[in-house]
Design an enzyme around this catalytic site. Structure first.
Site, PDB file in Angstrom:
ATOM      1  N   ASP A 133       0.877  -1.159   0.000  1.00  0.00           N
ATOM      2  CA  ASP A 133       0.000   0.000   0.000  1.00  0.00           C
ATOM      3  C   ASP A 133       0.926   1.224   0.000  1.00  0.00           C
ATOM      4  OD1 ASP A 133      -2.488   1.450   0.351  1.00  0.00           O
ATOM      5  OD2 ASP A 133      -1.744   1.894   2.355  1.00  0.00           O
ATOM      6  N   ASP A 146      -0.768  -0.526   6.488  1.00  0.00           N
ATOM      7  CA  ASP A 146      -0.790  -0.015   7.866  1.00  0.00           C
ATOM      8  C   ASP A 146      -2.153   0.502   8.299  1.00  0.00           C
ATOM      9  OD1 ASP A 146      -0.774   2.277   6.225  1.00  0.00           O
ATOM     10  OD2 ASP A 146       0.011   3.485   7.864  1.00  0.00           O
ATOM     11  N   ASP A 194      -6.726  -1.569   5.323  1.00  0.00           N
ATOM     12  CA  ASP A 194      -5.841  -2.606   4.780  1.00  0.00           C
ATOM     13  C   ASP A 194      -6.110  -3.974   5.394  1.00  0.00           C
ATOM     14  OD1 ASP A 194      -4.478  -0.812   3.132  1.00  0.00           O
ATOM     15  OD2 ASP A 194      -3.083  -0.261   4.719  1.00  0.00           O
TER      16      ASP A 194
END
Length: 646
Positions: free
Chosen positions: A324, A541, A545
């Site tokens: 990400d 994080d 997610d």
């Protein structure tokens, strides 16, 4: 060395002295009766019971519980058989050297546990609360979020919180493996488990103890040993069938040849005893889990928590890693770098009389038109805590009267619609304005672009930039060096912004303009393209997610800045958010798996060879002891190398 290990070492030394004396007397000819019944039997029985009473007790207890076929049973039957055929010294030698192997195992396990056990020492014993001008020590469980605690120099931080007063250096080594202390002052977040250095801090608690960083880490550490790798599960199943098979084989070896060939019972019983000693699966049962435990311990030393040996094994097979963008490869510290107002903005809406920003506040100066764009966006984002929203409010720089805001609607993946002083304000991406039928001029600036509209009229754009995280470029380079084939980035940002970050970092693939739900779909697409027995990892994080972390073969979360949901869903946690450590964990996992496979091949190879020799009478009890204890000790020493991975 523990007290129990010291007692075992004392038993081994005393038994060894007695054994050496008896062997010397017997083979020098001064006491030939030591090899005959009943004198030899009774005298050798004393050191035998001294060194082996616990093995006999465990075997008897397990038989009573229905757990017959284990290494204790094999040792007991084999040594009883050796006594039965008059091989008293061999019976004592087998038990003595088996206990030497057990001591090695115990010491090795303790060494492997130590680095993980060090983490258990992070648990705070008390928290200081100020009452009537006095500091009172209370149980961390009794402290509520919002309470102010006092942390003196040298004390462990008991709960997560924000520093309200004081300045100090914080030692995070126990959690992150980072030896350099970090500075903490008013406004900084501190996490439980770290040690306060030189100054006294007052901290406002933000989480109850059961939700704190230290509580979650302790829970993860305690549960890490329950999740076994495929190799471990194979060894467990193998031992379950292997032990009864070799026991039955030894019984047949003792009975059938004398019946078929006639006579020679003593010789065949001795061969059966040798067969039993050789066949003990200690080397496999001990060294395989010990190898994985050593690998988990090595990872914890560098501040990476692996939740089980199955995940360590999966990391070794990882060939694709998906990141990400925000908060993982970039800092997630958004700043407004550009504001553009649509033509006529300064005349279209009333100015608020503060077009020029006070330079002393350290905030950029905007024109009257730009000021209006910022004002509309800040009020529109007033109720949001998203990093982008916070950066807009910070750039606006004034206190927001949220009584002026109503009918706030968050449109997932698009932005926010709200009423500001009765006007309909849109703040979001280009898709939001297109969806609402607002014509706008597309902004090509690098960064995250926020479009603003008011009452169906395009007002302007705000460009927000994020910076690449320190060490991210090295992390990608290191992962390529350890054999990761593909590094992919997922982002909700515009394609141009995401591609610029990907170019700078040297990523292989980038997917931009993704809605939260698109990330799971994209990871599933990538999973379908994965070759058999190759794994895909996802690093993230944020709370959004968590579904992706669960869906990937390996979920890797940020432990310091990551959300609780992400840490809970992940399989591997980076305690200091340093993505460079992922490559280190790959090295540790691959070395661990290599060591485990070496032990399996070595143990099975030596045992198969000596078993054949024993069955044909070409191996004696001493060779049997090497095939059991010697192989175990070598395998254990090999497993301990996993702890020393750099």
């Amino acid at each position: 060395m523990t007290e129990k290990q010291k007692k075992m070492l004392a038993r081994i030394l005393v038994t060894f002295v007695l054994f050496a004396g008896l062997m010397g007397a017997q083979h020098s000819g001064s006491a030939p009766w030591l090899g005959r019944f009943p004198a030899g039997f009774l005298i050798y029985l004393v050191p035998y019971l001294l060194i082996g009473y616990d093995i006999i007790w465990k075997a008897a207890r397990n038989i009573r519980r229905g757990q017959v076929f284990d290494e204790n049973f094999l040792m007991m039957i084999a040594t009883f058989g050796a006594f039965g055929v008059g091989e008293y010294s061999e019976a004592l030698a087998v038990m003595l050297f088996y206990q030497v192997g057990e001591l090695f195992q115990s010491y090795a396990v303790n060494r492997s546990r130590q680095s993980i056990a060090d983490m258990m020492n992070i648990c705070p014993e008390y928290a200081n609360i100020e009452e009537d001008g006095q500091l009172v020590q209370v149980d961390p469980d009794d402290v509520e979020p919002g309470d102010i605690i006092v942390i003196k120099a040298g004390e462990r931080i008991p709960l997560d919180g924000v520093v309200t007063e004081g300045e100090s250096m914080i030692d995070t080594a126990a959690l992150t493996g980072e030896s350099v202390p970090r500075k903490a002052s008013a406004g900084d977040t501190v996490i439980s488990g770290c040690v306060n250095g030189s100054g006294t801090l007052k901290v406002q608690v933000t989480k109850a103890f059961e939700d704190s960083t230290v509580a979650k880490i302790l829970e993860l550490v305690e549960n890490a040993g329950t999740k076994k790798a495929k190799v471990e599960n194979f060894i467990t199943r193998f031992a379950r069938y292997y032990t009864p098979v070799v026991t039955i084989g030894a019984a047949l070896l003792a009975v059938i040849p004398p019946l078929v060939l006639g006579g020679g019972w003593g010789e065949w019983i001795q061969r059966a005893c040798i067969f039993l000693v050789i066949s003990c699966p200690c080397a496999l049962v001990i060294s395989v889990p010990l190898g994985f435990f050593g690998g988990i311990g090595a990872a914890s030393k560098i501040g990476v928590l692996v939740k089980g040996s199955n995940f360590l094994e999966a990391v070794a097979e990882m060939t694709t890693i998906v990141f990400d963008k925000t908060g993982t490869l970039t800092k997630g510290e958004f700043k407004v770098t550009e504001v553009s107002a649509a033509a006529g903005m300064e005349n279209r809406f009333d100015a608020d009389g503060n077009a020029e920003r006070n330079a002393e506040n350290g905030v950029k100066t905007w024109s009257a038109a730009e000021e209006q764009v910022l004002r509309l966006a800040a009020f529109g984002e007033g109720y949001s805590n998203h990093p982008i929203s916070n950066s807009i409010k910070e750039a606006y720089g004034k206190t927001l009267d949220l009584n002026l805001v109503s009918d706030v609607e968050e449109i997932a993946g698009h932005g926010i619609q709200a009423k500001v002083e009765g006007r309909t304000v849109l703040v979001g991406n280009g898709r939001l304005l297109a969806k609402k039928g607002v014509a706008f001029a597309e902004c090509r600036s690098m960064g995250t672009v926020v479009y603003v509209a008011c009452d169906g009229v395009f007002a302007g754009t705000i460009v927000i930039s994020d910076t690449i995280k320190e060490g991210a470029k090295e992390a990608i380079r290191d992962m390529k060096q350890v054999g990761v084939k593909k590094c992919v980035m997922l982002s909700g940002d515009r394609k141009e912004t995401a591609e610029e970050v990907a170019r700078e970092l040297g990523l292989d693939e980038v997917h931009a303009e993704l809605l939260p739900g698109d990330k799971v779909s994209k990871v599933e697409e990538l999973l379908k393209k994965q070759p058999d027995k190759k794994r895909l990892a996802f690093v993230g994080d944020g709370i959004n997610d968590a579904p992706v972390l669960t869906r990937a073969d390996i979920g890797i979360a940020m432990g310091s800045m990551g959300s609780d949901a992400a840490i809970e869903a992940a399989d591997v946690v980076l305690m200091d958010d340093d993505v460079r450590k992922i490559a280190s964990v790959v090295r540790i996992s691959r070395k661990t798996l290599r060591i485990v496979k070496q032990n399996i091949v070595f143990a099975l190879g030596v045992k198969a060879l000596v078993l054949l020799l024993g069955a044909f009478g070409a191996a004696n009890m001493w060779e049997a002891v090497f095939a059991d204890v010697g192989v175990s000790v070598i395998a254990i020493l090999n497993s301990m190398r996993a702890l020393k991975t750099k």
